[in-house]
Motif scaffolding. Sequence first.
Motif, PDB file in Angstrom:
ATOM      1  N   GLU A   1       0.831  -1.208   0.000  1.00  0.00           N
ATOM      2  CA  GLU A   1       0.000   0.000   0.000  1.00  0.00           C
ATOM      3  C   GLU A   1       0.862   1.253   0.000  1.00  0.00           C
ATOM      4  O   GLU A   1       0.607   2.204  -0.749  1.00  0.00           O
ATOM      5  CB  GLU A   1      -0.918  -0.004   1.219  1.00  0.00           C
ATOM      6  N   ALA A   2       1.909   1.244   0.822  1.00  0.00           N
ATOM      7  CA  ALA A   2       2.804   2.403   0.877  1.00  0.00           C
ATOM      8  C   ALA A   2       3.517   2.620  -0.448  1.00  0.00           C
ATOM      9  O   ALA A   2       3.716   3.764  -0.881  1.00  0.00           O
ATOM     10  CB  ALA A   2       3.821   2.214   2.003  1.00  0.00           C
ATOM     11  N   ALA A   3       3.910   1.531  -1.107  1.00  0.00           N
ATOM     12  CA  ALA A   3       4.647   1.637  -2.374  1.00  0.00           C
ATOM     13  C   ALA A   3       3.828   2.328  -3.446  1.00  0.00           C
ATOM     14  O   ALA A   3       4.367   3.101  -4.251  1.00  0.00           O
ATOM     15  CB  ALA A   3       5.072   0.246  -2.845  1.00  0.00           C
ATOM     16  N   ARG A   4       2.531   2.066  -3.486  1.00  0.00           N
ATOM     17  CA  ARG A   4       1.679   2.695  -4.498  1.00  0.00           C
ATOM     18  C   ARG A   4       1.717   4.217  -4.368  1.00  0.00           C
ATOM     19  O   ARG A   4       1.774   4.937  -5.371  1.00  0.00           O
ATOM     20  CB  ARG A   4       0.242   2.164  -4.373  1.00  0.00           C
ATOM     21  N   ASP A   5       1.721   4.693  -3.139  1.00  0.00           N
ATOM     22  CA  ASP A   5       1.727   6.133  -2.909  1.00  0.00           C
ATOM     23  C   ASP A   5       3.121   6.722  -3.119  1.00  0.00           C
ATOM     24  O   ASP A   5       3.281   7.751  -3.791  1.00  0.00           O
ATOM     25  CB  ASP A   5       1.255   6.416  -1.475  1.00  0.00           C
ATOM     26  N   ILE A   6       4.141   6.056  -2.569  1.00  0.00           N
ATOM     27  CA  ILE A   6       5.510   6.591  -2.645  1.00  0.00           C
ATOM     28  C   ILE A   6       5.997   6.680  -4.082  1.00  0.00           C
ATOM     29  O   ILE A   6       6.485   7.728  -4.533  1.00  0.00           O
ATOM     30  CB  ILE A   6       6.458   5.732  -1.789  1.00  0.00           C
ATOM     31  N   TYR A   7       5.855   5.601  -4.846  1.00  0.00           N
ATOM     32  CA  TYR A   7       6.373   5.604  -6.224  1.00  0.00           C
ATOM     33  C   TYR A   7       5.428   6.300  -7.192  1.00  0.00           C
ATOM     34  O   TYR A   7       5.871   6.864  -8.198  1.00  0.00           O
ATOM     35  CB  TYR A   7       6.633   4.175  -6.690  1.00  0.00           C
ATOM     36  N   GLY A   8       4.142   6.264  -6.885  1.00  0.00           N
ATOM     37  CA  GLY A   8       3.179   6.866  -7.802  1.00  0.00           C
ATOM     38  C   GLY A   8       3.020   8.359  -7.646  1.00  0.00           C
ATOM     39  O   GLY A   8       2.653   9.056  -8.605  1.00  0.00           O
ATOM     40  N   GLU A   9       3.304   8.882  -6.434  1.00  0.00           N
ATOM     41  CA  GLU A   9       2.999  10.284  -6.163  1.00  0.00           C
ATOM     42  C   GLU A   9       4.177  11.086  -5.601  1.00  0.00           C
ATOM     43  O   GLU A   9       4.350  12.247  -5.945  1.00  0.00           O
ATOM     44  CB  GLU A   9       1.841  10.372  -5.148  1.00  0.00           C
ATOM     45  N   GLN A  10       4.996  10.476  -4.749  1.00  0.00           N
ATOM     46  CA  GLN A  10       5.906  11.274  -3.938  1.00  0.00           C
ATOM     47  C   GLN A  10       7.333  11.409  -4.489  1.00  0.00           C
ATOM     48  O   GLN A  10       7.925  12.479  -4.399  1.00  0.00           O
ATOM     49  CB  GLN A  10       5.969  10.688  -2.513  1.00  0.00           C
ATOM     50  N   VAL A  11       7.881  10.352  -5.022  1.00  0.00           N
ATOM     51  CA  VAL A  11       9.310  10.395  -5.357  1.00  0.00           C
ATOM     52  C   VAL A  11       9.618  11.321  -6.525  1.00  0.00           C
ATOM     53  O   VAL A  11       8.774  11.580  -7.374  1.00  0.00           O
ATOM     54  CB  VAL A  11       9.868   8.989  -5.674  1.00  0.00           C
ATOM     55  N   ALA A  12      10.857  11.794  -6.549  1.00  0.00           N
ATOM     56  CA  ALA A  12      11.385  12.568  -7.669  1.00  0.00           C
ATOM     57  C   ALA A  12      12.640  11.875  -8.184  1.00  0.00           C
ATOM     58  O   ALA A  12      13.324  11.168  -7.439  1.00  0.00           O
ATOM     59  CB  ALA A  12      11.716  13.988  -7.230  1.00  0.00           C
ATOM     60  N   LEU A  13      12.916  12.068  -9.457  1.00  0.00           N
ATOM     61  CA  LEU A  13      14.115  11.509 -10.063  1.00  0.00           C
ATOM     62  C   LEU A  13      15.335  12.296  -9.595  1.00  0.00           C
ATOM     63  O   LEU A  13      15.263  13.518  -9.397  1.00  0.00           O
ATOM     64  CB  LEU A  13      13.997  11.592 -11.582  1.00  0.00           C
ATOM     65  N   GLN A  14      16.436  11.570  -9.375  1.00  0.00           N
ATOM     66  CA  GLN A  14      17.681  12.229  -9.003  1.00  0.00           C
ATOM     67  C   GLN A  14      18.018  13.324 -10.015  1.00  0.00           C
ATOM     68  O   GLN A  14      17.890  13.132 -11.222  1.00  0.00           O
ATOM     69  CB  GLN A  14      18.828  11.210  -8.962  1.00  0.00           C
ATOM     70  N   GLU A  15      18.451  14.452  -9.527  1.00  0.00           N
ATOM     71  CA  GLU A  15      18.820  15.584 -10.388  1.00  0.00           C
ATOM     72  C   GLU A  15      19.881  15.167 -11.412  1.00  0.00           C
ATOM     73  O   GLU A  15      20.908  14.598 -11.063  1.00  0.00           O
ATOM     74  CB  GLU A  15      19.376  16.723  -9.531  1.00  0.00           C
ATOM     75  N   GLY A  16      19.592  15.412 -12.683  1.00  0.00           N
ATOM     76  CA  GLY A  16      20.546  15.138 -13.746  1.00  0.00           C
ATOM     77  C   GLY A  16      20.736  13.670 -14.072  1.00  0.00           C
ATOM     78  O   GLY A  16      21.678  13.314 -14.800  1.00  0.00           O
ATOM     79  N   PHE A  17      19.831  12.800 -13.597  1.00  0.00           N
ATOM     80  CA  PHE A  17      20.060  11.365 -13.763  1.00  0.00           C
ATOM     81  C   PHE A  17      19.980  10.926 -15.224  1.00  0.00           C
ATOM     82  O   PHE A  17      20.787  10.111 -15.685  1.00  0.00           O
ATOM     83  CB  PHE A  17      19.071  10.553 -12.921  1.00  0.00           C
ATOM     84  N   GLU A  18      19.023  11.453 -15.966  1.00  0.00           N
ATOM     85  CA  GLU A  18      18.893  11.068 -17.375  1.00  0.00           C
ATOM     86  C   GLU A  18      20.142  11.478 -18.167  1.00  0.00           C
ATOM     87  O   GLU A  18      20.607  10.715 -19.024  1.00  0.00           O
ATOM     88  CB  GLU A  18      17.637  11.713 -17.969  1.00  0.00           C
ATOM     89  N   GLU A  19      20.672  12.654 -17.862  1.00  0.00           N
ATOM     90  CA  GLU A  19      21.890  13.108 -18.537  1.00  0.00           C
ATOM     91  C   GLU A  19      23.081  12.229 -18.161  1.00  0.00           C
ATOM     92  O   GLU A  19      23.939  11.922 -19.007  1.00  0.00           O
ATOM     93  CB  GLU A  19      22.178  14.558 -18.175  1.00  0.00           C
ATOM     94  N   LEU A  20      23.134  11.813 -16.894  1.00  0.00           N
ATOM     95  CA  LEU A  20      24.209  10.920 -16.456  1.00  0.00           C
ATOM     96  C   LEU A  20      24.150   9.597 -17.210  1.00  0.00           C
ATOM     97  O   LEU A  20      25.182   9.102 -17.700  1.00  0.00           O
ATOM     98  CB  LEU A  20      24.095  10.666 -14.951  1.00  0.00           C
ATOM     99  N   LEU A  21      22.963   9.024 -17.337  1.00  0.00           N
ATOM    100  CA  LEU A  21      22.824   7.768 -18.078  1.00  0.00           C
ATOM    101  C   LEU A  21      23.255   7.941 -19.533  1.00  0.00           C
ATOM    102  O   LEU A  21      23.953   7.081 -20.090  1.00  0.00           O
ATOM    103  CB  LEU A  21      21.375   7.277 -18.023  1.00  0.00           C
ATOM    104  N   ALA A  22      22.851   9.045 -20.148  1.00  0.00           N
ATOM    105  CA  ALA A  22      23.195   9.280 -21.553  1.00  0.00           C
ATOM    106  C   ALA A  22      24.704   9.390 -21.731  1.00  0.00           C
ATOM    107  O   ALA A  22      25.266   8.842 -22.690  1.00  0.00           O
ATOM    108  CB  ALA A  22      22.502  10.552 -22.047  1.00  0.00           C
ATOM    109  N   ASP A  23      25.368  10.059 -20.810  1.00  0.00           N
ATOM    110  CA  ASP A  23      26.812  10.225 -20.921  1.00  0.00           C
ATOM    111  C   ASP A  23      27.553   8.919 -20.649  1.00  0.00           C
ATOM    112  O   ASP A  23      28.574   8.628 -21.294  1.00  0.00           O
ATOM    113  CB  ASP A  23      27.291  11.314 -19.966  1.00  0.00           C
ATOM    114  N   LEU A  24      27.054   8.127 -19.728  1.00  0.00           N
ATOM    115  CA  LEU A  24      27.657   6.817 -19.476  1.00  0.00           C
ATOM    116  C   LEU A  24      27.469   5.903 -20.685  1.00  0.00           C
ATOM    117  O   LEU A  24      28.374   5.154 -21.061  1.00  0.00           O
ATOM    118  CB  LEU A  24      27.042   6.175 -18.228  1.00  0.00           C
TER     119      LEU A  24
END
Length: 215
Positions: free
Chosen positions: A74-97
């Motif tokens: 039950e907690a996971a539905r709320d945490i992942y669906g509503e609350q969390v944010a992506l790490q700053e710059g993560f998509e750019e980090l993946l692209a560069d790696l």
Amino acid sequence: MQSKAVLFDMDGVIVNSERYWVETEQEEILPSAVEGTPDASETTGMNFREIYDYLEERNEMTASKDEFVASYEEAARDIYGEQVALQEGFEELLADLREDGRTLALVSSSPHDWIDRVLDRFDLREAFDRVISAEEIDGKSKPEPDVYEYAAEQVGVGPEDCVAVEDSTNGVQSAKAAGMRAVGYRNQSDEELDLSAADAVAASPAELREILLGE
């Protein structure tokens, strides 16, 4: 020597979920299931189904395992669906790696349906060469090496050529026990976990980027 594969933990590394999990566990899940006040930091990085077994060996339980698991779901539905944010710059980090020729994997103790919520919400489904959940293996979760040994096999890279990014004591220990290098990531949660076993520690997204791309 530069790593050939970078393996990212999900909670506390890709998304800032640890702060929400710590709060939810300490204020809701653990008080309703365990007699007394267990230290939630001991179980950070462990599979939530194994957390019950860990706690049951050390405490008087006031809820069944089914009830305990349901509270996490039950907690996971709320945490992942509503609350969390992506790490700053993560998509750019993946692209560069990726441009640097690295193989990329997500390696988590969380079940696939929790991981899927994060991949879909932040459009990361194509970002990794392999997405691995500890539920795929018939082994022990972090801090045991099982999931990282399995991850190395799945990405086709020897453990000695892998680096794992982990925010927890258990996660760092798991990667090191599997023969990998480990980068500890301090995710600005309220927990100050012991990352001393890591080969390097990053205190910000910028430092993590510098470590991974500057290997």
